[in-house]
Design a protein around this motif. Structure first.
Motif, mmCIF file in Angstrom:
data_model
loop_
_atom_site.group_PDB
_atom_site.id
_atom_site.type_symbol
_atom_site.label_atom_id
_atom_site.label_comp_id
_atom_site.label_asym_id
_atom_site.label_seq_id
_atom_site.Cartn_x
_atom_site.Cartn_y
_atom_site.Cartn_z
ATOM 1 N N LEU A 1 0.004 26.153 -4.054
ATOM 2 C CA LEU A 1 0.599 25.156 -3.179
ATOM 3 C C LEU A 1 0.022 23.774 -3.479
ATOM 4 O O LEU A 1 -1.058 23.653 -4.054
ATOM 5 N N VAL A 2 0.761 22.742 -3.083
ATOM 6 C CA VAL A 2 0.289 21.374 -3.236
ATOM 7 C C VAL A 2 0.433 20.654 -1.911
ATOM 8 O O VAL A 2 1.232 21.038 -1.056
ATOM 9 N N HIS A 3 -0.371 19.593 -1.724
ATOM 10 C CA HIS A 3 -0.289 18.752 -0.534
ATOM 11 C C HIS A 3 0.373 17.427 -0.903
ATOM 12 O O HIS A 3 0.124 16.878 -1.976
ATOM 13 N N LEU A 4 1.219 16.933 -0.016
ATOM 14 C CA LEU A 4 1.869 15.645 -0.210
ATOM 15 C C LEU A 4 1.268 14.618 0.742
ATOM 16 O O LEU A 4 0.978 14.932 1.896
ATOM 17 N N ASP A 5 1.075 13.406 0.253
ATOM 18 C CA ASP A 5 0.586 12.313 1.081
ATOM 19 C C ASP A 5 1.388 11.073 0.715
ATOM 20 O O ASP A 5 1.491 10.721 -0.466
ATOM 21 N N ALA A 6 1.987 10.432 1.705
ATOM 22 C CA ALA A 6 2.870 9.308 1.397
ATOM 23 C C ALA A 6 2.766 8.218 2.452
ATOM 24 O O ALA A 6 2.417 8.469 3.603
ATOM 25 N N LEU A 7 3.068 7.002 2.026
ATOM 26 C CA LEU A 7 3.214 5.868 2.920
ATOM 27 C C LEU A 7 4.420 5.080 2.415
ATOM 28 O O LEU A 7 4.441 4.641 1.262
ATOM 29 N N MET A 8 5.445 4.932 3.256
ATOM 30 C CA MET A 8 6.671 4.277 2.807
ATOM 31 C C MET A 8 7.273 3.446 3.927
ATOM 32 O O MET A 8 6.827 3.517 5.083
ATOM 33 N N ASP A 9 8.273 2.659 3.568
ATOM 34 C CA ASP A 9 8.987 1.853 4.543
ATOM 35 C C ASP A 9 9.545 2.737 5.651
ATOM 36 O O ASP A 9 9.999 3.859 5.399
ATOM 37 N N ASP B 1 13.076 3.999 5.050
ATOM 38 C CA ASP B 1 13.109 5.042 4.024
ATOM 39 C C ASP B 1 12.578 6.358 4.569
ATOM 40 O O ASP B 1 13.134 7.436 4.303
ATOM 41 N N GLY B 2 11.490 6.276 5.333
ATOM 42 C CA GLY B 2 10.931 7.491 5.915
ATOM 43 C C GLY B 2 11.895 8.152 6.887
ATOM 44 O O GLY B 2 12.002 9.387 6.934
ATOM 45 N N HIS B 3 12.588 7.329 7.670
ATOM 46 C CA HIS B 3 13.570 7.872 8.620
ATOM 47 C C HIS B 3 14.690 8.606 7.890
ATOM 48 O O HIS B 3 15.077 9.718 8.265
ATOM 49 N N ASP B 4 15.213 7.981 6.811
ATOM 50 C CA ASP B 4 16.286 8.617 6.046
ATOM 51 C C ASP B 4 15.821 9.912 5.407
ATOM 52 O O ASP B 4 16.555 10.916 5.392
ATOM 53 N N LEU B 5 14.590 9.895 4.860
ATOM 54 C CA LEU B 5 14.069 11.114 4.246
ATOM 55 C C LEU B 5 13.912 12.213 5.283
ATOM 56 O O LEU B 5 14.242 13.383 5.030
ATOM 57 N N HIS C 1 0.819 -1.214 0.000
ATOM 58 C CA HIS C 1 0.000 0.000 0.000
ATOM 59 C C HIS C 1 0.860 1.274 0.000
ATOM 60 O O HIS C 1 0.337 2.380 0.154
ATOM 61 N N GLY C 2 2.189 1.111 -0.141
ATOM 62 C CA GLY C 2 3.051 2.287 -0.183
ATOM 63 C C GLY C 2 2.700 3.199 -1.350
ATOM 64 O O GLY C 2 2.322 2.750 -2.433
ATOM 65 N N HIS C 3 2.820 4.500 -1.132
ATOM 66 C CA HIS C 3 2.518 5.470 -2.198
ATOM 67 C C HIS C 3 3.169 6.806 -1.874
ATOM 68 O O HIS C 3 3.588 7.064 -0.731
ATOM 69 N N PHE C 4 3.260 7.657 -2.878
ATOM 70 C CA PHE C 4 3.777 9.022 -2.704
ATOM 71 C C PHE C 4 2.996 9.889 -3.672
ATOM 72 O O PHE C 4 3.213 9.860 -4.879
ATOM 73 N N ASP C 5 2.052 10.646 -3.162
ATOM 74 C CA ASP C 5 1.114 11.395 -3.995
ATOM 75 C C ASP C 5 1.251 12.899 -3.770
ATOM 76 O O ASP C 5 1.493 13.361 -2.644
ATOM 77 N N ILE C 6 1.073 13.649 -4.839
ATOM 78 C CA ILE C 6 1.074 15.117 -4.785
ATOM 79 C C ILE C 6 -0.256 15.587 -5.350
ATOM 80 O O ILE C 6 -0.675 15.168 -6.432
ATOM 81 N N SER C 7 -0.918 16.474 -4.617
ATOM 82 C CA SER C 7 -2.240 16.946 -5.028
ATOM 83 C C SER C 7 -2.141 17.963 -6.161
ATOM 84 O O SER C 7 -1.054 18.395 -6.559
#
Length: 399
Positions: free
Chosen positions: A194-202, A205-209, A181-187
């Motif tokens: 402006l845009v909104h970001l919505d993400a689900l990641m490992d 990976d999230g910690h490194d980002l 179900h991982g994703h990285f979306d930009i509205s």
């Protein structure tokens, strides 16, 4: 009314309210005890207890709780759910939670019975333990000997620990399923650019980002950017994107919806389908001699009744079987006045069990359960009939 009188009146109201709340709580506990006793009387243990429909007519056992809990008779469960006044699916889930607690979570069930845990809290626990193996559920129950003192976050961690201990393969399957179900979306761009970001990641990976964005935001601050930390972090994320060496080589945005073909009139569009149907008279009765039900009859029945006509069932009529109330083999007409929409589950119950119904008038029915409970089902919904001389209005709504 003076202050003292008002205070005494308020206290009396609240005392009465508290008594009502305690009364409802006690009533629910009694319901649980009765349902558990009912389940013990309707356990299916024979070869038909495999919870599959092998012959089409057996009262098969249905697994409405986790592994180790009893299978209960399907047709008997329908009667219990109808008496409870719940929808077929909602009632089945509710009874399953009670059975889950009574058979697999004895500490939780005891907490409900002694008033230390409200039934709704036990239902939440049962929902979480339902998928667990018998050993995992027993482990969770042992940790919940004082269930009233466990918070939801702690409970979810306990469930996770139980899965890791007793079903590591399932834990890995759940992890893989969640990763899918991982994703990285930009509205789309809003009115302010402006845009909104919505993400689900490992998590790694999230910690490194997060670390990368935080370090760059700190550098921006040291270089004189006086924006807030949140704003600097958003700028830092953009700078990370601009460092992509392949950025200038990308082709134009290929995402669907970014451009649209010239509009055409819908009637001239190649894939448009136009269906012209005549006006349907729902009061029309034109029987046919065949057993097969013509589409025009199915349409009339679906428009008349809207849903499955079994007590409390809400499955749309266009997804139901059409039942001959009086069987065709016994002279029943294939006519809307003798046709009733029943979902597959309740069609089986009517055909292969002691459930039966009478047509008061087309669109209004009286069902009789195997134990003799009666329910009126019409355009107003489902209503239990407590008096056999009930003559309340069952006429269809005004046209």
């Amino acid at each position: 009314m003076d202050l003292g009188t008002r205070s005494r009146s308020t206290a009396a109201l609240l005392c009465g309210l508290r008594a009502e709340v305690e009364g409802r709580q006690a009533s629910l506990v009694r319901d649980w005890a009765t349902i558990a006793e009912w389940a013990g009387d309707h356990v299916v243990t024979g070869p038909e207890g495999a919870a599959t429909i092998t012959e089409g007519y057996l009262d098969t056992g249905v697994p409405i709780a986790g592994a180790g809990a009893p299978l209960v008779g399907e047709f008997a469960l329908m009667e219990l759910v109808a008496v409870l006044g719940r929808s077929p699916d909602g009632g089945k889930a509710y009874v399953g939670r009670v059975i889950e607690c009574a058979w697999r979570l004895p500490n939780v069930y005891d907490a409900v019975a002694t008033g230390r845990l409200e039934p709704w809290g036990a239902e939440r626990i049962a929902d979480l333990t339902h998928p667990l193996s018998a050993d995992a559920a027993s482990f969770v129950d042992r940790q919940l000997w004082n269930a009233s003192g466990v918070g939801w976050a702690q409970l979810e961690r306990l469930i996770t620990e139980a899965i890791l201990r007793f079903d590591p393969e399932q834990a890995e399957t759940d992890r893989q399923k969640a990763a899918d179900h991982g994703h990285f979306d930009i509205s789309e761009v809003d009115d302010h650019g402006l845009v909104h970001l919505d993400a689900l990641m490992d998590a790694a990976d999230g910690h490194d980002l997060d670390l990368a964005v935080g370090r760059r935001a700190d550098v921006l601050g040291r270089l004189g950017d006086e924006s807030s930390l949140d704003v600097r972090r958003s700028k830092a994320a953009a700078e990370l994107a601009r460092q992509d060496l392949a950025l200038d080589l990308l082709i134009p945005d290929p995402r669907p919806g970014r451009s649209s073909p010239p509009s055409r009139e819908w009637l001239r569009t190649r894939h448009t389908t136009i269906i012209v149907r005549p006006v349907i008279d729902l009061a029309d009765h034109v029987p046919v001699t065949a057993y097969e039900i013509p589409d025009r009859h199915k349409t009339r029945v679906a428009l008349r009744d809207h849903t499955c006509r079994f007590p409390h069932c809400t499955r749309p009529s266009n997804r139901c079987d059409i039942d001959h109330h009086r069987p065709h083999a016994e002279g029943g007409a294939t006519c809307p006045c003798n046709l009733v929409p029943l979902c597959r589950r309740h069609h089986r119950a009517k055909t292969h069990s002691a459930w039966r119904y009478d047509i008061v008038i087309p669109g209004s029915y009286v069902w009789i359960s195997p134990s003799g409970f009666r329910f009126r089902v019409d355009h107003r919904g489902t209503h239990p009939i407590h008096d056999t001389s009930d003559t309340s209005d069952t006429s269809p709504p005004d046209q």
